[in-house]
Enzyme design. Structure first.
Site, PDB file in Angstrom:
ATOM      1  N   LYS A 385     -50.522  19.057 -23.085  1.00  0.00           N
ATOM      2  CA  LYS A 385     -49.630  20.095 -22.895  1.00  0.00           C
ATOM      3  C   LYS A 385     -50.126  21.427 -22.756  1.00  0.00           C
ATOM      4  O   LYS A 385     -50.496  21.704 -23.895  1.00  0.00           O
ATOM      5  CB  LYS A 385     -48.565  19.861 -24.167  1.00  0.00           C
ATOM      6  CG  LYS A 385     -47.477  20.869 -24.017  1.00  0.00           C
ATOM      7  CD  LYS A 385     -46.404  20.383 -25.249  1.00  0.00           C
ATOM      8  CE  LYS A 385     -45.443  21.373 -25.436  1.00  0.00           C
ATOM      9  NZ  LYS A 385     -44.757  21.153 -26.662  1.00  0.00           N
ATOM     10  N   ASP A 387     -49.499  24.979 -22.624  1.00  0.00           N
ATOM     11  CA  ASP A 387     -48.447  25.918 -22.951  1.00  0.00           C
ATOM     12  C   ASP A 387     -48.675  27.386 -22.580  1.00  0.00           C
ATOM     13  O   ASP A 387     -49.810  27.827 -22.449  1.00  0.00           O
ATOM     14  CB  ASP A 387     -48.366  25.859 -24.431  1.00  0.00           C
ATOM     15  CG  ASP A 387     -46.666  26.110 -25.108  1.00  0.00           C
ATOM     16  OD1 ASP A 387     -45.992  26.878 -24.153  1.00  0.00           O
ATOM     17  OD2 ASP A 387     -46.367  25.922 -26.265  1.00  0.00           O
ATOM     18  N   ASP A 457     -37.397  24.652 -25.085  1.00  0.00           N
ATOM     19  CA  ASP A 457     -37.405  24.612 -26.486  1.00  0.00           C
ATOM     20  C   ASP A 457     -36.127  24.043 -27.276  1.00  0.00           C
ATOM     21  O   ASP A 457     -36.120  23.633 -28.441  1.00  0.00           O
ATOM     22  CB  ASP A 457     -37.818  25.750 -27.191  1.00  0.00           C
ATOM     23  CG  ASP A 457     -39.501  25.912 -27.065  1.00  0.00           C
ATOM     24  OD1 ASP A 457     -40.205  24.934 -26.631  1.00  0.00           O
ATOM     25  OD2 ASP A 457     -40.073  27.167 -27.352  1.00  0.00           O
TER      26      ASP A 457
HETATM   27  C1  DGJ Z   1     -43.607  26.596 -27.161  1.00  0.00           C
HETATM   28  C2  DGJ Z   1     -43.221  25.170 -26.740  1.00  0.00           C
HETATM   29  O1  DGJ Z   1     -42.188  24.951 -25.800  1.00  0.00           O
HETATM   30  C3  DGJ Z   1     -43.000  24.050 -28.032  1.00  0.00           C
HETATM   31  O2  DGJ Z   1     -42.684  22.870 -27.601  1.00  0.00           O
HETATM   32  C4  DGJ Z   1     -44.195  24.005 -28.932  1.00  0.00           C
HETATM   33  O3  DGJ Z   1     -45.238  23.600 -28.085  1.00  0.00           O
HETATM   34  C5  DGJ Z   1     -44.698  25.465 -29.246  1.00  0.00           C
HETATM   35  N1  DGJ Z   1     -44.736  26.557 -28.129  1.00  0.00           N
HETATM   36  C6  DGJ Z   1     -46.027  25.677 -30.024  1.00  0.00           C
HETATM   37  O4  DGJ Z   1     -46.517  26.849 -30.158  1.00  0.00           O
END
Ligand code: DGJ
Length: 639
Positions: A385, A387, A457
């Site tokens: 993932k 980010d 989120d």
């Molecule tokens: C933002 C992401 O969208 C969340 O799912 C998570 O991974 C957090 N960051 C972690 O800091």
């Protein structure tokens, strides 16, 4: 275009053209692709003789997909130092049809809500100058005739294959003519084009629908599935994952993760994803970005041990990174403060206690890439993932010279694309999920590298209805990261049934984001059947045609959508009643996308209906008690 004399202007006159089969790649940029049978490209070569500038306008026509891909390449054939101050990727001039302008707008945890307004005289635009396509606006613009719905009306749409700053603008002018344009935002952009150099502008996609938004969505979905997403996972079921973010946030260690994995395995879940907090001394979001070494106090035994243990339990392992960032409190920052984007002499603005790495600097790109690759080389990791949790501001690069500072926004995006290109080449089997504080960089450019992107989120099932509706306006359901999370929902405090959360997540990638060792027993017991439901329907959801039947965003009562198999042999319809209406005996829903003549049996019943009955007469949803309750209806044709 500004020449050395300081004046601005450009007179590009058509010089020649040629048509060729296929479509050339765009250097350093994501772009659609197709075989010589699928696409033909017209290149119009224009020249400004005074500036000795050649401009190549490319139109790639994907006839079967109803899509034109348009890009622009500028070549300085002289010696003069030219400066590009504005370069757009698409422009259409049309007569007004009393157009309305449709865009996607939102914010963090409220991404991509459909927005519609009358096009009035003057310029109206959406844009991002945040360094990413953004939560707030989306690089998409449609002009639609007033009667347009999901099924009717004319839609002229443009979507940008780019993940940085953009502008999408429509103008109704004094002659009642309309111009719509899309491209890199001119705000804080200026590119130096010295003698012999080229500039490649990103690709814009153009489509038209005379059957409303529905046909437009299906054109984009098919196009992205056939001509943009390269991942080997595109046509495969993704492993059902459990992510520990909403389960533990930063408070986890090897034992906690293994407890989750053991319980998840029993329920049929197939992959454990370790989210933020496994590296440096990161126990909250204040530190350590850039220090990509495993925190052995939390991950006792080391990463390899953890991955092996998870695999021994019988699950795959995935990991979280935020490679583009640097915390002021990190060894990397102490060693290389100049690697953070900042204006020399000023203190840069912190957001989530972090700065952004200067990806215009190839040394930084190499470093950040190697941090990720080293970890992936160290253990059998199946999923990443990726980010990105803050937007760009205080633009300044200690790598670029004085005259190149306004190239930083675009060079940042090129650096990002280069890192992701290297990643998918070195780890071709890796399942990559992009993410940016939820859905801040959910765009067609990122789909070139990852087959799925975390949608938001906000995991609340009701909120997700509108977020997923807006996202699915353009992007296939198979690309939308969607998880079942715990209740009360961490974002909204809302309580919805576990069943509804499952039904909503089913229309994305499907997974879990909760502490399975702590959720109520009755919820945990439902997981095996939800996983089974995912395996049963995912081929259809991933590959089928999407039809929007009703929108909770519009009616404030219920949401309804359907996915039909390409051959119309089956359809899966989801109905979510967000608000119960008392003393109401049923709701008639007209299905779409079926074969009129075929006889469809409703799974789990003895009832059969012709496609024509379901689409013209309608199907009655019986009265249900409760808010945020949902039903799935699977219709199977008796061919
Ligand atoms: C933002 C992401 O969208 C969340 O799912 C998570 O991974 C957090 N960051 C972690 O800091």
């Amino acid at each position: 275009m500004r020449g050395e004399a300081g004046s601005r202007g450009c007179e590009i006159l058509c010089d020649s053209y040629h048509i060729r089969k296929g479509k050339p790649k765009l250097k350093g940029l994501p772009a659609s692709f197709g075989t010589e049978e699928e696409v033909e490209t017209l290149e119009v070569v224009c020249v400004d003789r005074e500036l000795r500038l050649k401009v190549i306008l490319s139109y790639s026509v994907f006839e079967k997909s109803d899509m034109i891909a348009r890009n622009v390449r500028l070549i300085n054939e002289g010696e003069e130092h030219l400066r590009i101050e504005k370069v757009l990727s698409a422009c259409i001039d049309m007569d007004d049809e009393e157009f309305e302008m449709v865009t996607l707008a939102g914010g963090w945890a409220r991404e991509r809500r459909l927005q519609r307004r009358r096009l009035t005289y003057g310029k109206q635009m959406v844009s991002s100058s945040r360094g990413e396509s953004s939560h707030q606006e989306h690089p998409f613009l449609a002009l639609v005739t007033p009667e347009t719905t999901y099924q009717t009306g004319c839609v002229y749409a443009m979507n940008f294959v780019y993940s940085g700053n953009f502008v999408a603008e429509a103008e109704l002018n004094q002659h009642d003519a309309v111009r719509m344009v899309l491209g890199i935002s001119g705000e804080d952009f200026c590119w130096n084009l010295r003698g012999g150099e080229e500039f490649q502008a990103p690709e814009a996609l153009l489509t038209f629908s005379d059957e409303g938004f529905g046909k437009m969505s299906r054109s984009f979905h098919d196009f992205y599935r056939n001509h943009m997403i390269r991942s080997p996972y595109l046509h495969k079921k993704r492993p059902v994952l459990i992510n520990n973010w909403e389960a533990t946030y930063f408070d986890f260690d090897t034992e906690k993760l293994l407890d989750i994995a053991r319980e998840a395995k029993k329920a049929g879940i197939e992959m454990l994803v370790m989210d933020d907090g496994w590296f440096g001394k990161r126990n909250n979001d204040d530190s350590s970005l850039g220090d990509w070494n495993v925190n052995k106090e939390k991950i006792t035994g080391g990463l390899k041990y953890l991955v092996e243990q998870v695999r021994e339990i019988g699950m795959e392992f995935g990991i979280w990174f935020e490679p583009e960032m640097i915390s002021p409190d990190s060894n990397l920052y102490r060693e290389h403060p100049e690697w953070a984007i900042h204006i020399p002499g000023r203190k840069a603005t912190e957001s989530r206690a972090q700065y952004v790495l200067d990806l215009s600097n190839p040394e930084v790109v190499d470093y950040a890439y190697e941090c990720v690759a080293k970890i992936l080389r160290s253990a059998p990791i199946s999923y990443v993932k990726w980010d990105m949790n803050r937007q760009l501001c205080d633009l300044g690069s200690s790598y670029l010279d004085r005259v190149s500072q306004q190239e930083l926004f675009h060079r940042y995006v090129l650096g990002l694309y280069e890192m992701q290109e290297r990643l998918v080449n070195e780890f071709p089997e890796l399942l990559l999920e992009n993410c940016s504080s939820g859905g801040g960089r959910f765009d067609a450019g990122m789909l070139y590298y990852s087959p799925q992107i975390w949608c938001s989120d906000d995991t609340d099932a009701v909120e997700r209805l509108s977020i997923q509706e807006g996202t699915a306006l353009l992007y296939p359901l198979s690309t939308m990261g969607a998880h079942v999370s715990d209740c009360p929902n961490h974002m909204t405090g809302r309580i919805t049934s576990f069943e509804t959360r499952g039904h909503v997540a089913l229309f994305g990638t499907f997974g879990y984001e909760l502490d399975i060792t702590k959720i109520p027993e009755q919820d945990r017991k439902m997981i095996p059947s939800q996983v089974e439901m995912y395996h049963k329907y995912n081929d259809l959801v991933r590959e089928g045609d999407y039809y929007r039947i009703a929108s909770y965003r519009e009616n404030h009562k219920y949401d309804c959508f359907l996915v039909a198999a390409k051959d119309k042999s089956e359809a899966l319809m989801t109905f979510v009643q967000v608000q119960c209406i008392p003393n109401f005996h049923g709701k008639k829903i007209r299905l779409q996308g079926l074969d009129e003549k075929a006889l469809y049996r409703l799974e789990g019943t003895e009832e059969s209906f012709t496609g024509e009955m379901l689409m013209k007469g309608g199907f009655v949803i019986d009265f249900m008690q409760g808010d945020a309750v949902s039903r799935l209806y699977h219709f199977v044709a008796n061919f």
